[in-house]
Design a protein around this motif. Structure first.
Motif, PDB file in Angstrom:
ATOM      1  N   LYS A   1      -4.052  18.158   0.117  1.00  0.00           N
ATOM      2  CA  LYS A   1      -4.305  16.767  -0.286  1.00  0.00           C
ATOM      3  C   LYS A   1      -5.468  16.763  -1.268  1.00  0.00           C
ATOM      4  O   LYS A   1      -6.436  17.529  -1.086  1.00  0.00           O
ATOM      5  CB  LYS A   1      -4.740  15.926   0.925  1.00  0.00           C
TER       6      LYS A   1
ATOM      7  N   LYS B   1       0.853  -1.188   0.000  1.00  0.00           N
ATOM      8  CA  LYS B   1       0.000   0.000   0.000  1.00  0.00           C
ATOM      9  C   LYS B   1       0.892   1.242   0.000  1.00  0.00           C
ATOM     10  O   LYS B   1       1.902   1.298   0.734  1.00  0.00           O
ATOM     11  CB  LYS B   1      -0.910  -0.020   1.225  1.00  0.00           C
TER      12      LYS B   1
ATOM     13  N   SER C   1      -3.386   5.397  -2.267  1.00  0.00           N
ATOM     14  CA  SER C   1      -4.156   6.534  -1.749  1.00  0.00           C
ATOM     15  C   SER C   1      -4.326   7.560  -2.861  1.00  0.00           C
ATOM     16  O   SER C   1      -3.809   7.382  -3.962  1.00  0.00           O
ATOM     17  CB  SER C   1      -3.394   7.207  -0.613  1.00  0.00           C
ATOM     18  N   ALA C   2      -4.990   8.653  -2.530  1.00  0.00           N
ATOM     19  CA  ALA C   2      -5.064   9.804  -3.438  1.00  0.00           C
ATOM     20  C   ALA C   2      -3.796  10.638  -3.251  1.00  0.00           C
ATOM     21  O   ALA C   2      -3.181  10.579  -2.175  1.00  0.00           O
ATOM     22  CB  ALA C   2      -6.281  10.637  -3.092  1.00  0.00           C
TER      23      ALA C   2
ATOM     24  N   ARG D   1     -11.323   8.779   7.398  1.00  0.00           N
ATOM     25  CA  ARG D   1     -10.155   9.428   6.793  1.00  0.00           C
ATOM     26  C   ARG D   1      -8.888   8.625   7.103  1.00  0.00           C
ATOM     27  O   ARG D   1      -8.746   8.054   8.176  1.00  0.00           O
ATOM     28  CB  ARG D   1      -9.989  10.859   7.344  1.00  0.00           C
ATOM     29  N   GLY D   2      -8.001   8.599   6.125  1.00  0.00           N
ATOM     30  CA  GLY D   2      -6.771   7.803   6.277  1.00  0.00           C
ATOM     31  C   GLY D   2      -7.010   6.331   5.986  1.00  0.00           C
ATOM     32  O   GLY D   2      -6.146   5.482   6.205  1.00  0.00           O
ATOM     33  N   GLY D   3      -8.201   6.022   5.438  1.00  0.00           N
ATOM     34  CA  GLY D   3      -8.643   4.630   5.336  1.00  0.00           C
ATOM     35  C   GLY D   3      -8.038   3.783   4.231  1.00  0.00           C
ATOM     36  O   GLY D   3      -8.411   2.611   4.103  1.00  0.00           O
ATOM     37  N   SER D   4      -7.101   4.302   3.465  1.00  0.00           N
ATOM     38  CA  SER D   4      -6.446   3.421   2.483  1.00  0.00           C
ATOM     39  C   SER D   4      -5.628   2.335   3.177  1.00  0.00           C
ATOM     40  O   SER D   4      -5.476   1.236   2.652  1.00  0.00           O
ATOM     41  CB  SER D   4      -5.529   4.223   1.558  1.00  0.00           C
TER      42      SER D   4
ATOM     43  N   GLY E   1       0.876   5.332   0.545  1.00  0.00           N
ATOM     44  CA  GLY E   1       0.093   6.429   1.113  1.00  0.00           C
ATOM     45  C   GLY E   1       0.146   7.684   0.256  1.00  0.00           C
ATOM     46  O   GLY E   1       0.860   7.749  -0.754  1.00  0.00           O
ATOM     47  N   GLY E   2      -0.611   8.679   0.694  1.00  0.00           N
ATOM     48  CA  GLY E   2      -0.741   9.928  -0.058  1.00  0.00           C
ATOM     49  C   GLY E   2       0.585  10.584  -0.395  1.00  0.00           C
ATOM     50  O   GLY E   2       0.782  11.105  -1.504  1.00  0.00           O
TER      51      GLY E   2
ATOM     52  N   PHE F   1      -9.436   3.226   0.388  1.00  0.00           N
ATOM     53  CA  PHE F   1     -10.333   4.199   1.025  1.00  0.00           C
ATOM     54  C   PHE F   1     -11.828   3.969   0.804  1.00  0.00           C
ATOM     55  O   PHE F   1     -12.627   4.607   1.440  1.00  0.00           O
ATOM     56  CB  PHE F   1      -9.940   5.605   0.540  1.00  0.00           C
TER      57      PHE F   1
ATOM     58  N   GLU G   1      -8.653   8.521  -4.913  1.00  0.00           N
ATOM     59  CA  GLU G   1      -7.989   7.214  -4.945  1.00  0.00           C
ATOM     60  C   GLU G   1      -8.284   6.524  -6.286  1.00  0.00           C
ATOM     61  O   GLU G   1      -7.398   5.938  -6.901  1.00  0.00           O
ATOM     62  CB  GLU G   1      -8.500   6.260  -3.882  1.00  0.00           C
TER      63      GLU G   1
ATOM     64  N   THR H   1      -7.811  14.634  -1.523  1.00  0.00           N
ATOM     65  CA  THR H   1      -9.068  14.327  -0.805  1.00  0.00           C
ATOM     66  C   THR H   1      -9.662  15.603  -0.199  1.00  0.00           C
ATOM     67  O   THR H   1     -10.876  15.817  -0.236  1.00  0.00           O
ATOM     68  CB  THR H   1      -8.823  13.275   0.303  1.00  0.00           C
TER      69      THR H   1
HETATM   70  N1  LIG Z   1      -7.007   9.988   0.823  1.00  0.00           N
HETATM   71  C1  LIG Z   1      -7.725   9.590   2.018  1.00  0.00           C
HETATM   72  C2  LIG Z   1      -7.356   8.200   2.488  1.00  0.00           C
HETATM   73  C3  LIG Z   1      -5.917   7.953   2.892  1.00  0.00           C
HETATM   74  O1  LIG Z   1      -5.580   6.868   3.382  1.00  0.00           O
HETATM   75  O2  LIG Z   1      -5.012   8.929   2.691  1.00  0.00           O
HETATM   76  P1  LIG Z   1      -3.443   8.963   3.206  1.00  0.00           P
HETATM   77  O3  LIG Z   1      -2.764   7.710   2.711  1.00  0.00           O
HETATM   78  O4  LIG Z   1      -2.894  10.242   2.590  1.00  0.00           O
HETATM   79  O5  LIG Z   1      -3.449   9.003   4.738  1.00  0.00           O
HETATM   80  C4  LIG Z   1      -7.552  10.663   3.094  1.00  0.00           C
HETATM   81  O6  LIG Z   1      -6.922  11.668   2.848  1.00  0.00           O
HETATM   82  O7  LIG Z   1      -8.101  10.513   4.168  1.00  0.00           O
END
Ligand SMILES: N[C@@H](CC(=O)OP(=O)(O)O)C(=O)O
Ligand SMILES: Nc1ncnc2c1ncn2[C@@H]1O[C@H](COP(=O)(O)OP(=O)(O)O)[C@@H](O)[C@H]1O
Length: 449
Positions: A47, A5, A36-37, A195-198, A7-8, A181, A119, A49
């Motif tokens: 970001k 995985k 992620s996005a 949020r952060g769900g990737s 991340g952003g 996500f 995403e 998102t």
């Molecule tokens: N893009 C979503 C999910 C995510 O997981 O993002 P990141 O990997 O940037 O924490 C968010 O900003 O909530």
């Protein structure tokens, strides 16, 4: 087989995506990629998102959302241009946004569908990029992959049946790029994770395909024993147990989503946190058991934004059902509580401040007064929670003594202490303004002696 995985921060620009492609190509076990996005390229950056949320809010308020649309399309066009990809992908992104905006879905579903476009688009772009470099890779939508979730916009939970469907991904020959996500309900409605769900998607997919390893790539070499924005260059953690990581991420280690541990833990998939910008660093392993290294504390987590609701009533200890009725009042307002330390005649409930609107607060206070006939009710705001975590604390003598000495050394008053029954963590409540000096003093006590 490994699930990886990114991340952003790892997918924020074309340059980062080139690094990601190299990481995938360096190990043929890396068969499933969750992205992620695009996140922040520098501290003040936005970001994708957040831009999608800005766009959705502008639309729902009847305001012009073109500015947000331009910023989103520009982020993607910077990437597709630098990677030499077809402009078609940009048109797909614009069409996706336009069709969600024009749909007749309820507002919260519209917001979820918009948030997921970050995403989803990045996965399409990255799938196309990998293919353009001669790698046998393809984008796959979470519905086709088998990510089925509950009907809870912005807070979806995975449905058990997903795991069996996901297992079939093992039969695919090509590298699969899955957007993180979000998933779909059984009725086909898109729902996002918190949020952060990737990180959660990655863990679900790793559990589903029974991966040998779930690699979670971010922008630090490892998990540090304390938030690196509070303590400069803190010690790195080489191995953590699932329980330790769950407690630490719940209490503020934003490097890995707290809900992301559960699927990997249940399926016994080891997790490795690694750095996209330095992939040869060994990273942090999260496993079922680890050898204790002499220090009972493995990490110190901290988070702000809590309040405490204090209720006292003479002879509370003899009143059967008092706690249940109190928590029922919170349940009626759809408020979850974090901790509930109690005394003989009093009880404190710790909540996340973001859950309590002024209207809810008024209703709760008056119901506690009238229905529970409490002698005293008070609310304390601006609280921070600091948690020391470690499997070794269970059998070590003097940890609490050393921790309280650290607060005393920094001249900080402890508002609350709560030791979890698991004995893997001890939590301290302090005024938010005292958080940073308290964390530094605890770090000196447990890691700098
Ligand atoms: N893009 C979503 C999910 C995510 O997981 O993002 P990141 O990997 O940037 O924490 C968010 O900003 O909530
Ligand atoms: N204890 C910790 N160890 C490592 N990083 C931490 C810790 N606490 C907070 N962080 C922060 O988490 C960030 C990575 O998480 P996140 O921004 O969600 O990454 P990504 O964009 O890769 O999903 C790091 O840059 C770091 O600032």
């Amino acid at each position: 087989m490994k699930v990886v995985k990114f991340g952003g921060s790892s997918v924020a620009s074309a340059e980062q995506l080139e690094k990601v492609a190299n990481i995938i190509k360096a190990d043929k076990e890396r068969k499933i990629v969750v992205v992620s996005a695009p996140g922040k390229r520098f501290k003040e950056d936005e970001k994708v998102t957040d831009l999608l949320i800005e766009l959705g809010e502008a639309f729902l308020d009847g305001k012009d959302y073109q500015n947000a649309m331009n910023k989103i399309v520009n982020r993607f066009s910077d990437i597709t241009t630098a990677l030499g990809l077809d402009d078609m992908l940009l048109r797909v992104i614009q069409d996706d946004i336009a069709s969600v905006v024009a749909s007749d879905q309820a507002n919260e579903l519209k917001m979820d569908a918009l948030k997921a476009i970050g995403e989803d688009s990045l996965a399409k772009v990255f799938g196309a990029y990998l293919a353009s470099t001669g790698t046998n890779a393809t984008y796959i939508n979470p519905r086709d992959a088998g990510i089925f979730v509950s009907d809870q916009p912005g807070n979806a939970q995975i449905l058990e049946e997903s795991f069996e469907k996901l297992y079939q991904l093992r039969n695919r020959d090509e590298i699969l790029v899955i957007p993180g996500f979000f998933g779909y309900t059984k009725q086909g409605t898109l729902m996002t994770f918190p949020r952060g769900g990737s990180d959660i998607t990655g863990s679900i997919v790793a559990a589903g395909v029974k991966a040998d390893l779930y690699e979670n790539f971010t922008d630090v070499d490892s998990v540090f024993c304390v938030n690196p924005t509070i303590v400069k260059q803190p010690k790195e953690i080489t191995t953590l147990t699932y329980r330790e990581m769950r407690e630490l991420s719940y209490a503020g280690f934003s490097v890995f989503h707290d809900e992301a541990l559960i699927p990997a833990f249940k399926a016994k998939i080891p997790v490795c946190i690694k750095n996209t910008n330095n992939p040869s660093a060994s990273g942090t392993m999260i496993v079922s058991e680890r050898k204790l290294n002499g220090n009972p504390v493995v990490g110190i987590a901290s988070d702000t934004g809590f309040i405490s609701l204090y209720i006292s009533k003479y002879l509370m200890n003899r009143e059967i059902g008092f706690g249940r009725r109190l928590l029922n009042i919170l349940e009626d307002e759809h408020i979850s509580f974090e901790h509930a330390p109690s005394g003989i005649d009093d009880m404190t409930v710790i909540l996340r401040e973001s859950q309590l609107t002024p209207e809810k607060e008024e209703r709760i206070m008056s119901r506690i007064k009238e229905e529970l006939k409490a002698d005293t009710i008070s609310i304390e705001r601006d609280l921070a929670m600091i948690m020391i975590v470690g499997e070794g604390m269970n059998s070590a003598v003097g940890v609490a003594k050393n921790a309280t000495a650290a607060f005393a050394n920094a001249n900080i008053n402890i508002e609350m202490i709560n030791q979890g029954s698991s004995e893997v963590s001890v939590m301290f409540g302090v005024k938010s303004s005292n958080l940073e000096p308290a964390v530094r003093s605890l770090y000196d006590m447990f890691f700098n002696q």
